[in-house]
Write a protein that holds these residues in place. Structure first.
Motif, PDB file in Angstrom:
ATOM      1  N   UNK A 278       0.844  -1.194   0.000  1.00 55.05           N
ATOM      2  CA  UNK A 278       0.000   0.000   0.000  1.00 55.05           C
ATOM      3  C   UNK A 278       0.882   1.249   0.000  1.00 55.05           C
ATOM      4  N   UNK A 279       1.975   1.191   0.776  1.00 53.16           N
ATOM      5  CA  UNK A 279       2.888   2.340   0.817  1.00 53.16           C
ATOM      6  C   UNK A 279       3.464   2.610  -0.568  1.00 53.16           C
ATOM      7  N   UNK A 280       3.803   1.536  -1.297  1.00 52.94           N
ATOM      8  CA  UNK A 280       4.343   1.712  -2.652  1.00 52.94           C
ATOM      9  C   UNK A 280       3.339   2.439  -3.536  1.00 52.94           C
ATOM     10  N   UNK A 281       2.078   2.017  -3.453  1.00 58.16           N
ATOM     11  CA  UNK A 281       1.053   2.648  -4.285  1.00 58.16           C
ATOM     12  C   UNK A 281       0.920   4.122  -3.927  1.00 58.16           C
ATOM     13  N   UNK A 282       0.869   4.414  -2.615  1.00 58.55           N
ATOM     14  CA  UNK A 282       0.715   5.804  -2.184  1.00 58.55           C
ATOM     15  C   UNK A 282       1.853   6.659  -2.700  1.00 58.55           C
ATOM     16  N   UNK A 283       3.079   6.140  -2.560  1.00 56.48           N
ATOM     17  CA  UNK A 283       4.244   6.896  -2.993  1.00 56.48           C
ATOM     18  C   UNK A 283       4.204   7.144  -4.506  1.00 56.48           C
ATOM     19  N   UNK A 284       3.775   6.124  -5.258  1.00 55.51           N
ATOM     20  CA  UNK A 284       3.683   6.283  -6.715  1.00 55.51           C
ATOM     21  C   UNK A 284       2.662   7.350  -7.082  1.00 55.51           C
ATOM     22  N   UNK A 285       1.549   7.377  -6.339  1.00 56.48           N
ATOM     23  CA  UNK A 285       0.520   8.373  -6.629  1.00 56.48           C
ATOM     24  C   UNK A 285       1.064   9.767  -6.330  1.00 56.48           C
ATOM     25  N   UNK A 286       1.726   9.904  -5.173  1.00 56.28           N
ATOM     26  CA  UNK A 286       2.240  11.218  -4.793  1.00 56.28           C
ATOM     27  C   UNK A 286       3.222  11.738  -5.833  1.00 56.28           C
ATOM     28  N   UNK A 287       4.119  10.851  -6.282  1.00 54.07           N
ATOM     29  CA  UNK A 287       5.144  11.308  -7.202  1.00 54.07           C
ATOM     30  C   UNK A 287       4.550  11.562  -8.588  1.00 54.07           C
ATOM     31  N   UNK A 288       3.529  10.765  -8.970  1.00 53.41           N
ATOM     32  CA  UNK A 288       2.958  10.912 -10.309  1.00 53.41           C
ATOM     33  C   UNK A 288       2.161  12.198 -10.441  1.00 53.41           C
ATOM     34  N   UNK A 289       1.709  12.752  -9.318  1.00 52.65           N
ATOM     35  CA  UNK A 289       0.945  14.008  -9.396  1.00 52.65           C
ATOM     36  C   UNK A 289       1.819  15.114  -9.948  1.00 52.65           C
ATOM     37  N   UNK A 290       3.136  14.988  -9.709  1.00 50.04           N
ATOM     38  CA  UNK A 290       4.062  15.980 -10.206  1.00 50.04           C
ATOM     39  C   UNK A 290       4.547  15.531 -11.584  1.00 50.04           C
ATOM     40  N   UNK A 291       3.658  15.632 -12.575  1.00 45.29           N
ATOM     41  CA  UNK A 291       3.927  15.011 -13.867  1.00 45.29           C
ATOM     42  C   UNK A 291       5.153  15.611 -14.555  1.00 45.29           C
ATOM     43  N   UNK A 292       5.354  16.906 -14.387  1.00 41.43           N
ATOM     44  CA  UNK A 292       6.476  17.537 -15.095  1.00 41.43           C
ATOM     45  C   UNK A 292       7.802  16.975 -14.601  1.00 41.43           C
ATOM     46  N   UNK A 293       7.874  16.706 -13.271  1.00 34.84           N
ATOM     47  CA  UNK A 293       9.139  16.216 -12.748  1.00 34.84           C
ATOM     48  C   UNK A 293       9.469  14.845 -13.350  1.00 34.84           C
ATOM     49  N   UNK A 294       8.449  14.017 -13.483  1.00 33.93           N
ATOM     50  CA  UNK A 294       8.690  12.710 -14.094  1.00 33.93           C
ATOM     51  C   UNK A 294       9.112  12.882 -15.552  1.00 33.93           C
TER      52      UNK A 294
END
Lengths: 310, 357
Positions: A278-294
């Motif tokens: 669950x932590x992995x999913x949460x972290x992926x969601x948090x980071x994906x919100x910042x689409x430009x950084x990815x």
């Protein structure tokens, strides 16, 4: 006060240990992805590395040879992936999934005769005098060889990417393969090397599991760590420092979960075991919100086959 | 002389069909080598792997029983894969379908209302679709990588089922074994043939082949999915919303996998237990590719992969070959398929060295 410090030290040491296979596997995948190769077969390479390591160690009695066998097995798996995706230009996502499925089957097959044969497990280093110093001793001098090696590998990878010509070539191949090709760099050779490196560290990460972390073989004992390593690379936006941070963060979640179970918290162990995922999913969601950084940090040619002359 | 590669501008239809057959033949060949290397008589091993399981009627019915969950999962996955939506969490969606349908079966245990079976079918599909909706939402709303989230949710789903059968749903008369009560008669899918495990779900799976074909090849949504997968930029110009493709792929995949889970729990298993599927959700990825993401191709591929499962069981009894060989064969099959795909995209030509330079 002293007791609290001792508990903190125990937790920190455990966290470091739990994070080490993730550090190893994620650093290798980071290098592969920097070259433009997305290898979703980390879980499969880890499993085959894990089983190869314990077979070699049970056979020879040497942990060193076990680690070597795990590394070589990981490389062999990665080369199969390389052959399919680099030479035969197969879809990298499909080939990575195939590698994981193959690794699951192969490791279960090879490990069958070794399931009930636990190892002693590689012991932590004991530096006379230094390891016995309270707090500092266990934190700095009380780990096993793999932990130190993973930190050295981190330093080497960070230095290689930021400071060397080779790192520059690697990044060029991952960002603009056509341009790198035009400059005379052998794109496929670089990608083969990067893929093999990813296989080596994934195999070593698997070896850590069977030789040190839980010194025995059980089917699918990686329990998704290969996938978490893949998630870590995204979480780290392809930066080695963040890979290290993320790996220990996940190590911490795993250890917290185990400690809660051991304390007899009135929550089912099955529910607690969900936490790392669950932590992995949460972290992926948090980071994906910042689409430009990815977008800015992801290698531009990630996952795309290189076809010279097209 | 040397080899030269030429990109094909068009792929011949016969190649699309021939390469999966080539992959199967190569897998068989490596099976012979592998068995010989391990000291088994290859002829005997292959007979007990590929022929013995299906040489009588019972064997054929078992093949259909094993192919059913593979077929259902793979048909659903094909909807996503065609559109470039990578749902690899079918195993978790299958598990949640079994949980939803099994929960209903346990809730009405002993009452046996007539509507229970249709309600369970619905619950299975909804349970799987709901679990698939999580990665779909995260991808559509936050652009989160769906490969990783759908896979992570598989581990969560399996732990959740473990929690239920170890805890609240454990059979009170079950001597502490981690499994639920046996489902009541109204919660078990009726058999088609006495003395076998062939159940009505097999027919439903057959209907699903036609439904998937209509959706994939004969509907406007299917067309949009295809364009989005093979030419994302063209799809963007045509104004096909990415989120619609993501949702369609995941909901179809989840519902079908959930249905498969329901049929396993209410069919051959007849209760809930910690493991509902021996990796059908992952094997279905291979089935989908082997079937070329085509509904009828997937039907044939599901029979082949089901045979690998059956053969693994027979070979274990006959020759003491570990059942994990099935996983090795599955991986090899996909390797060879991906490798031989090269032939559909490139023409390999022998040219004289002089001419080449």
């Amino acid at each position: 006060m002293i007791e609290i410090a001792e508990v903190v030290v125990v937790i920190l040491v455990a966290t470091l240990r739990a994070g080490t296979p993730l550090v190893l596997a994620a650093l290798g995948e980071l290098i592969a992805e920097k070259s433009g190769v997305l290898n979703l077969g980390v879980e499969g390479m880890m499993l085959v590395g894990a089983v190869a390591a314990i077979i070699a160690t049970l056979g020879t009695g040497s942990y060193m040879l076990g680690a070597l066998a795990g590394t070589l097995a990981g490389i062999a798996m990665a080369l199969v992936f390389g052959l399919l995706t680099l030479s035969l230009r197969a879809n990298q996502v499909a080939a990575g999934l195939a590698l994981t499925i193959f690794g699951l089957g192969l490791s279960a097959f090879l490990g069958l005769a070794y399931r009930d044969r636990p190892l002693d497990g590689l012991k932590p280093l004991a530096v006379p005098g230094l390891s016995d110093i309270p707090v500092i001793g266990p934190l700095l001098f009380g780990h096993d060889v793999f932990v130190y090696f993973s930190l050295a590998l981190f330093a080497a990878v960070a230095w290689f990417l930021a400071r060397t010509r080779g790192g520059l070539v690697l990044k060029a191949v991952g960002e603009a393969p056509e341009a790198a090709h035009a400059l005379g760099h052998d794109v496929l050779a670089v990608r083969y090397l990067a893929t093999a490196f990813g296989g080596a560290t994934a195999g070593l990460a698997g070896a850590y599991l069977t030789l040190v972390y839980t010194p025995m073989w059980a089917d699918q004992m990686t329990a998704g760590r290969g996938w978490i390593a893949l998630a870590l690379v995204v979480f780290a936006t392809w930066k080695p420092g963040r890979v290290l941070l993320g790996a220990y963060l996940f190590g911490g979640v795993t250890i917290a979960q185990l400690h809660l179970q051991a304390q007899g918290v009135a929550v089912s162990s099955h529910i607690l075991a969900m936490l790392p995922y669950v932590a992995t999913i949460l972290v992926l969601v948090l980071i994906a919100r910042d689409a430009t950084r990815i977008k800015l940090n992801a290698p531009a040619a990630l996952g795309k086959p290189f076809e010279p002359g097209r | 002389m040397r080899l030269r590669l030429e990109a094909r501008t068009e792929t011949a239809r016969w190649l699309v069909v021939a390469t999966p057959l080539l992959a199967a033949a190569l897998t068989l060949a490596s099976g012979i080598v592998m068995f010989a290397a391990l000291g088994y008589d290859p002829a005997k091993a292959l007979t007990s792997f590929f022929i013995k399981p299906i040489e009588n009627v019972y064997g054929l019915t078992e093949l259909a029983v094993k192919a059913t969950p593979l077929l259902l999962c793979a048909l659903g996955l094909a909807v996503g894969f065609r559109g470039g939506v990578w749902n690899i969490g079918a195993e978790g969606q299958l598990t949640m379908g079994a949980v939803a349908a099994g929960g209903l079966a346990l809730a009405f245990h002993g009452e046996e209302p007539g509507w229970l079976m249709p309600a369970m079918v619905l619950a299975g599909a909804l349970g799987g679709a709901a679990w698939a909706a999580i990665p779909a939402f995260l991808r559509a709303r936050f652009n989160t990588n769906e490969i990783l989230t759908s896979l992570m949710l598989t581990y969560v789903a399996v732990q959740f089922l473990g929690y239920l059968v170890h805890g609240p749903w454990r059979n009170p008369q079950g001597f502490n074994f981690p499994q639920s009560r046996d489902f009541g008669e109204a919660a078990i899918i009726p058999l088609l043939m006495e003395g076998t495990r062939l159940h009505l779900g097999v027919i439903l799976a057959g209907l699903a082949v036609f439904a998937a074909w209509l959706l994939l090849d004969r509907s406007h949504l299917g067309f949009q999915i295809r364009v989005s997968g093979s030419a994302p930029r063209a799809a963007a110009y045509a104004g096909y919303p990415v989120s619609r493709i993501v949702w369609a792929g995941f909901l179809a995949g989840g519902a079908m996998a959930g249905l498969a889970g329901m049929m396993e729990a209410a069919g051959p298993i007849g209760k809930l237990q910690p493991l509902i599927s021996p990796g059908y959700g992952f094997a279905a990825i291979i089935v989908a590719f082997l079937g070329r993401l085509n509904a009828f191709g997937i039907l044939l591929a599901s029979l082949l992969v089901a045979l690998l499962y059956l053969g693994g069981e027979t070979a274990q009894i006959d020759l003491k070959v570990p059942p994990a060989v099935t996983g090795v064969f599955q991986g090899l099959l996909l390797f060879f398929l991906l490798g031989s795909d090269f032939l559909t995209r490139y023409r390999v030509k022998l040219v004289r060295r002089a001419a080449a330079s």
